[in-house]
Design a protein around this motif. Structure first.
Motif: not given
Length: 919
Positions: A871, A895, A907
């Motif tokens: 990420l 996630v 994110r």
């Protein structure tokens, strides 16, 4: 306003949609008036959804106004046609054997079969359901149906079927206009039935606040322009956008057409009553409307009912209110000039004869409005003067100012027995109380040109001096000094005592004026006692009680002695100042909860008394500062936003933006913190008046921001202003926090030495200053080699209930002494996470990794840590899945877990934290 402008005021709504995504299958019915931003909200959310989940898909279809008659299944046809373009008919047939049955929706699949209508309909519904569920097996799916108030019967039935039967990772979003749902609208019973289904929830975005409207117009938007746009738009985002670029008072044509659409569909009799109502006001009592229209009982009801059922008017107690101010504005603009004048004349005469037709307190101002609009200037002047006095008695100071200004305007055009000097004085007082200080200064100047009598001049000069100093205009001090001297050779009077007390009160905040402050305050106490004036006595004693070289508990005791005098105080600003002073000292003493409670009470009282713009804002600062201390940051930001809606003076708003800047810096939102600092700097530097609480607070924010940016040289440069700033009240209280920060930016004794000398000059009164001293000296110890431990500083902050400072001290203590480091870091981690202080949390986690050999991010599994690393590289779920040889769906689950464990909402935030941790 570009379409790419940020979405304003929808944080809560987006959070609810994100939460709905965690409980699939789900349905959210998004309702609201035209222009409220339903479609924009859905677009923003679906774009975020599609970008953040591998394999995610969004299908969107909209109903059109013709669909009820001519276009059955229109939204579903539109939604699935996009899918055909993406997959082709062959791709859909692979997913859905028997897809040819979709021909009733999509001509691409050929001609519909000849099955009986009921059988074909049932088969079609099952095919659409199966197709959506198969798509959801490939990745999460959102089906958006826009403008369901226009949906045809077939579309409503299919929507109902899908909502009740869908399974899997599917979210259905349905938007509709709530004002279009008249009592007989066919969508109403469907919505009522769907409310009983467990998976269904309603979401109704509200109108924007004044602060949000101003943000939508841009950070640099003029406050008064923003207030005018807010007044006319009532916070409807589409209307804000339409009015944003309009300098003219007239409605843009496109907006006029939109708001009048519902009116034009009404019967002629209803439109005629609306035209009469529009001349009356936004809200109208039933009796007044009956008297002016000449319609009674059933006749009036018959004319009004269609407007109520069409949501053009709403019932409001014993009367009616236009659903939106712009509807009334558009209808009123359609009146011919002669027609408008006749209607206003009818309202004015009716209210002269029967004032009881409107609630008490409104008759005078409404008569003034209608006489003026009817161009009967003598009666308009007389009624405006009476109404301004009534508005003053009702604490409606902004209205009193506007009415007094009208009297001034009309008195130049028609003869009048009203004393112009008295009008100027009333207008000046109303302007001060309403916070319209620039205008108040002008009015005071005009009054002073007409007045020679010393007592009257003293009152006018005192008032003008106060307003100038609130505006950071140093010449206000000269006005106050002249006022205090004018009656020196006359017999004792309340006027002179109050002038002396006012000079003392404001000199207290001027640099290098403390000796004058105490001298004037003591003289004011003597003068007030001589004539038994409680107002001057309260003010002067409060000033004396706030001496900053007196222990906090002693200052509180002195303030308590003043409290019994408040009942006889004629100036409610001084009563509010008492609460302000008590909260100020309580915060200084570290009694944060009590400080917040007292200031919040005063803030609410100020708003009720019509004094919200100045005293209410100052008290709001005193209510917010303890919230920042206590770590109740979201509550603090909410308070600041509430205050913004009152259009406070930039100086007072600057102080509040300083507090929000501290929060944004601690949370790592440096862009917003920089905007707060810029606003605060402009507010403080706008004039020559300097106060420690402003000047040192802006230095503190600037130093904090430079440290967060890693610019230690810039931090030291910002703090240099501390070294030669002259004598100011509360010097030590506001200097210690900056010293504790700037010491972090010093690397050797040469850089640190000036701040050590400054610290040696400062007193330490109370536990808060003591905690700052401990933190400063503990920070200095890494250079000087001696000083208190960080553990001592952490304990001091813990005792005060200051979580952010405690967490930082615990982090430093763990680095300083590894014994017990794990426990300290664990508590620091929890405190930082609860605050949302992401940069500090990252430092704590890094220290845990370095000192304890633990995982870089506590609580994450090995696989989650690997996903977090990817990420941080900016990779999408599909890319991460390929790199780690797992499915995209598994990545999506990881996630979601990472976001929950890290306490972040996106994110991007997770990636930023990962980069800080060196992942």
């Amino acid at each position: 306003m570009p379409p790419s402008s940020p979405l304003i005021g929808r944080t809560g709504e987006l959070a609810r949609l994100r939460e709905a995504c965690r409980r699939l299958p789900g349905v959210v019915l998004v309702g609201g008036e035209a222009g409220i931003g339903k479609s924009r909200l859905v677009r923003e959310f679906t774009a975020e959804f599609a970008a953040g989940r591998a394999g995610a898909r969004v299908l969107t279809g909209g109903c059109v106004e013709l669909s009820a008659e001519l276009l059955p299944f229109a939204p579903f046809t539109a939604a699935l046609r996009g899918l055909v373009r993406e997959l082709g008919t062959g791709g859909i047939e692979e997913l859905l054997p028997g897809a040819r049955g979709l021909a009733r929706l999509l001509p691409e699949f050929g001609d519909p079969d000849e099955a009986p209508a009921d059988e074909a309909r049932a088969r079609l519904f099952e095919l659409v359901l199966t197709l959506l569920e198969r798509l959801a097996e490939q990745g999460p799916l959102i089906l958006v149906i826009e403008d369901a108030h226009w949906a045809d019967r077939s579309s409503r039935d299919l929507l109902d079927f899908l909502i009740r039967n869908l399974a899997g990772a599917v979210l259905v979003l349905v938007t509709y206009r709530s004002e279009a749902l008249h009592r007989g609208h066919p969508l109403r019973p469907l919505l009522a039935e769907l409310d009983r289904v467990d998976r269904v929830e309603r979401l109704e975005p509200g109108r924007l606040t004044r602060a949000q409207t101003r943000r939508m117009l841009g950070e640099g938007a003029d406050a008064r322009r923003a207030a005018e746009v807010f007044r006319r738009s009532e916070g409807n985002p589409l209307f804000v956008e339409a009015l944003a670029g309009e300098e003219s008072a007239d409605l843009p044509e496109s907006l006029r057409d939109l708001v009048l659409a519902g009116v034009r569909r009404l019967p002629g009799a209803s439109q005629e009553v609306l035209r009469i109502a529009a001349a009356g006001g936004q809200t109208l009592e039933d009796g007044l409307l009956a008297a002016v229209t000449g319609l009674e009982g059933a006749g009036l009801d018959e004319a009004l009912r269609p407007a109520v059922e069409a949501n053009v008017l709403a019932v409001d107690g014993e009367g009616y209110v236009f659903r939106h101010a712009l509807i009334r504005e558009a209808v009123r603009e359609d009146l011919l000039p002669g027609e408008s004048r006749r209607l206003h004349l009818a309202y004015a005469r009716t209210l002269e004869e029967r004032p009881w037709l409107v609630p008490p307190g409104r008759a005078a101002s409404e008569r003034a409005y209608h006489w003026y609009a009817a161009r009967d200037l003598p009666r308009a002047l007389e009624s405006a003067w009476l109404a301004s006095g009534e508005a003053m008695r009702s604490a409606a100071y902004a209205e009193a100012l506007a009415l007094s200004e009208r009297v001034l305007e009309l008195s130049e055009r028609v003869p009048s027995a009203v004393d112009r000097t008295e009008v100027l004085k009333r207008a000046m007082i109303a302007a001060e109380l309403a916070g319209e200080l620039e205008r108040g200064v002008e009015l005071a100047g005009a009054a002073l040109e007409r007045v020679d009598e010393p007592v009257a001049r003293t009152e006018l000069l005192s008032c003008r001096g106060r307003m100038k100093l609130h505006l950071h205009r140093a010449e206000g001090a000269a006005d106050l000094r002249e006022a205090a001297a004018l009656l020196a050779d006359r017999p004792p009077s309340a006027t002179r005592a109050r002038a002396l007390a006012t000079l003392a009160k404001y000199a207290f905040k001027l640099p290098d004026s403390l000796d004058e402050t105490w001298r004037m305050a003591q003289e004011a106490v003597r003068a007030a006692r001589e004539v038994d004036d409680a107002t001057a006595l309260v003010s002067a004693l409060m000033t004396l009680a706030l001496r900053d070289n007196v222990p906090d508990e002693r200052r509180l005791a002195l303030l308590e002695e003043i409290e019994p005098l408040l009942e006889r105080c004629e100036d409610y600003n001084e009563v509010l100042r008492y609460k302000l002073s008590v909260s100020h000292v309580l915060e200084s003493a570290g009694r944060h909860e009590e400080a917040h409670r007292v200031a919040r009470s005063g803030q609410e009282d100020a708003v009720v008394r019509g004094l919200g713009r100045i005293m209410g804002t100052i008290l709001a600062y005193n209510a917010t500062e303890p919230l920042v201390s206590l770590g109740r940051w979201d509550e603090a930001l909410q308070t600041i936003e509430e205050v913004t809606e009152r259009l406070p003076l930039s100086r007072h708003m600057g102080s509040l933006r300083g507090l929000s800047g501290e929060i944004h810096t601690a949370r790592g939102d440096l862009r917003r913190a920089a905007a707060d600092l810029d606003f605060f700097l402009k507010a403080v530097r706008r004039g020559p008046v300097r106060r420690a609480e402003d000047l040192f607070a802006v230095i503190r924010l600037e130093v904090s921001l430079r440290l967060a940016e890693g610019d230690h040289e810039g931090a030291r440069g910002s703090a240099e202003q501390l070294l030669d700033c002259g004598e100011m009240a509360d010097d030590a209280r506001y200097t210690w926090p900056v010293l504790a920060l700037v010491a972090r930016a010093c690397h050797d004794e040469k850089e640190l030495d000036p701040y050590l000398k400054r610290a040696a000059e400062l007193s330490v009164i109370g536990p808060v200053m003591e905690a700052h001293r401990l933190a400063f000296e503990a920070e200095c110890a890494r250079i000087t080699g001696s000083g208190p431990s960080w553990t001592e500083a952490a304990e001091a902050w813990r005792a005060l209930g200051r979580p952010y400072q405690e967490a930082y001290a615990l982090l430093r203590a763990a680095v300083e002494d590894r014994s017990g480091a794990a426990e300290r870091l664990e508590r620091a981690r929890k405190l930082a996470a609860d605050l949302g202080a992401v940069p500090l949390l990252a430092e704590v986690e890094e220290a845990r990794s370095r000192l304890g050999g633990a995982s870089p991010v506590r609580g994450l599994t090995t696989r989650e840590t690997e996903v977090l690393r990817e990420l941080a590289e900016g990779r999408a779920n599909r890319e991460i899945a390929q790199l780690l040889s797992i499915s995209a769906k598994t990545v999506s689950v990881h996630v979601s877990n990472i976001l929950g464990k890290l306490g972040v909402s996106s994110r991007g935030e997770a990636a930023a934290l990962a980069r800080r941790l060196g992942l």
